[in-house]
Design a protein around this motif. Structure first.
Motif: not given
Length: 412
Positions: A154, A165, A201-202, A204-206, A227, A229, A341, A345
């Motif tokens: 991205d 991460l 970022r990660f 928020a992704e979760a 926000d 991103e 990734r 993780t």
């Protein structure tokens, strides 16, 4: 301590430092930082932390076997004119140490591209020169590294994402271990560079709502959620947020406001020594995940523990960047984002669960439980450096770590 070196820049008088805390298989690993006020004692502490970050990743079945810990630091403002010139003179001066012992990469205030450009232009070898003696197939390692460091996710470089991460994975595992749904949790991040930005970022992704981010110029917040991103897309190379892009409902306060902000998770991802016995009483979060190196001082951690605040230590939570370098180099991942990734993780989740479980069972802090793991692994690693033992480092952990971790055979 194996070695410490103090260097003075002949042009500006600025000081730089290299500390090699431990050597394992004749090699040590650790980043180079630049910040005004950096001291030899700070770099010593960081080098000790690198020893821990390395040792905690000893795992049965992995191609990567940890090396020792080291660190470099330069006492200069990275935003000031001439900073890159000082970095170049420092790298030229310490190049013999790099080639013999110290594998280095970026850290606070130093960008990997600048290191790589200087080393290439001055024909100083690679930042990983010290580990070349440990590689069985250098060409394959080079190909994996080229793939890994050219991969964008991205629009962001993969190497700028893996550390955050790991932090986010550790935070999510800690929330779940406490019976919390990450989608109902809130977080505040101090620092918005590669580590803090990727952590945000990660998380928020979760589903974690990021309600505040502190940078060098202030504290941007929104109880309804920022926000992330959009902020990532407009930050400057040092993690500064462009205030012109904030939404009307976003607030811009004082930089120090992050500490007392109302949130479940606090992620210090900037400078060392940020949380002290003098300011820790302001913290409302129940979980602190150390994305920076040494952000919580020992006295503060004692006070926080008495209040029931959990601190996941830096040498666990922020260890993914260093481990990922070596997973790529030694072939535990192929350099792709999917492979990287997956292993980040898997590993950070397992380590966090193990450490929190041990801490709970033993009635100690997560830092103490993680240190016990490190000590056991260092014992195994030291055994491998003695030819008389005949111990294979890939299978040396036994009950020290490998047999306690789910999936520790790491069949890849």
């Amino acid at each position: 301590m194996f070695m410490d070196i103090t260097w003075q820049d002949p042009v500006t008088g600025a000081y730089g430092f290299v500390v090699i805390d431990t050597l394992v298989r004749g090699t040590a690993s650790g980043g180079l930082r630049m910040r005004q006020g950096c001291t030899l004692d700070e770099v010593r502490g960081l080098a000790q932390g690198m020893t821990r970050k390395e040792a905690i990743h000893l795992r049965v079945g992995r191609h990567y076997v940890p090396v020792g810990g080291a660190k470099g630091g330069i006492d200069f403002d990275p935003r000031a004119p001439g900073a890159t010139d000082i970095l170049e003179r420092f790298l030229v001066a310490v190049n013999p140490i790099m080639r013999a012992y110290w594998a280095l990469g970026e850290d606070l205030g130093v960008r990997q591209n600048d290191i790589d450009d200087i080393l290439a232009r001055r024909e100083l070898g690679s930042g990983l020169s010290a580990v070349e003696k440990l590689l069985t197939d250098p060409e394959a390692a080079k190909a994996r590294a080229e793939a890994a460091f050219s991969t964008l996710v991205d629009g962001l470089a993969q190497d700028e994402l893996v550390g955050g991460l790991g932090v986010a994975t550790s935070a999510i595992a800690a929330l779940e271990a406490d019976g919390r749904d990450p989608a109902t949790a809130t977080a505040v991040i101090q620092g918005f560079g590669s580590m803090g930005g990727a952590s945000a970022r990660f998380l928020a992704e979760a589903g974690v709502r990021i309600v505040g981010i502190a940078d060098a110029d202030g504290f941007v917040s929104n109880p309804a959620g920022l926000d992330v991103e959009a902020l990532l897309a407009t930050r400057d190379p040092f993690g500064g947020i462009d205030r012109a892009t904030l939404r009307p409902e976003d607030l811009d306060g004082d930089r120090g406001d992050w500490l007392a902000a109302d949130a479940d998770v606090l992620v210090p991802a900037a400078v060392s020594y940020a949380i002290t016995s003098e300011n820790c009483e302001a913290i409302t979060a129940g979980l602190i995940v150390e994305a920076a190196n040494m952000p919580v001082l020992p006295d503060a951690e004692d006070r926080l523990r008495a209040r029931g605040v959990t601190v996941v230590p830096d040498f666990l939570a922020n260890s993914a960047t260093n481990a990922w370098w070596w997973w790529v180099t030694f072939g535990d991942v192929d350099g792709s984002w999917d492979d990287s990734r997956s292993l980040v993780t898997q590993t950070l989740r397992e380590l966090t669960i193990l450490v929190l479980s041990d801490a709970d069972r033993q009635g100690v802090t997560p830092r103490q439980a993680a240190q016990s793991l490190v000590d056991a692994n260092l014992e195994a690693l030291r055994a491998t450096t003695d030819p008389a033992t005949g111990v294979d480092p890939a299978t040396a952990v036994g009950t020290a770590t490998g047999d306690q971790l789910p999936g520790s055979k790491a069949e890849r």
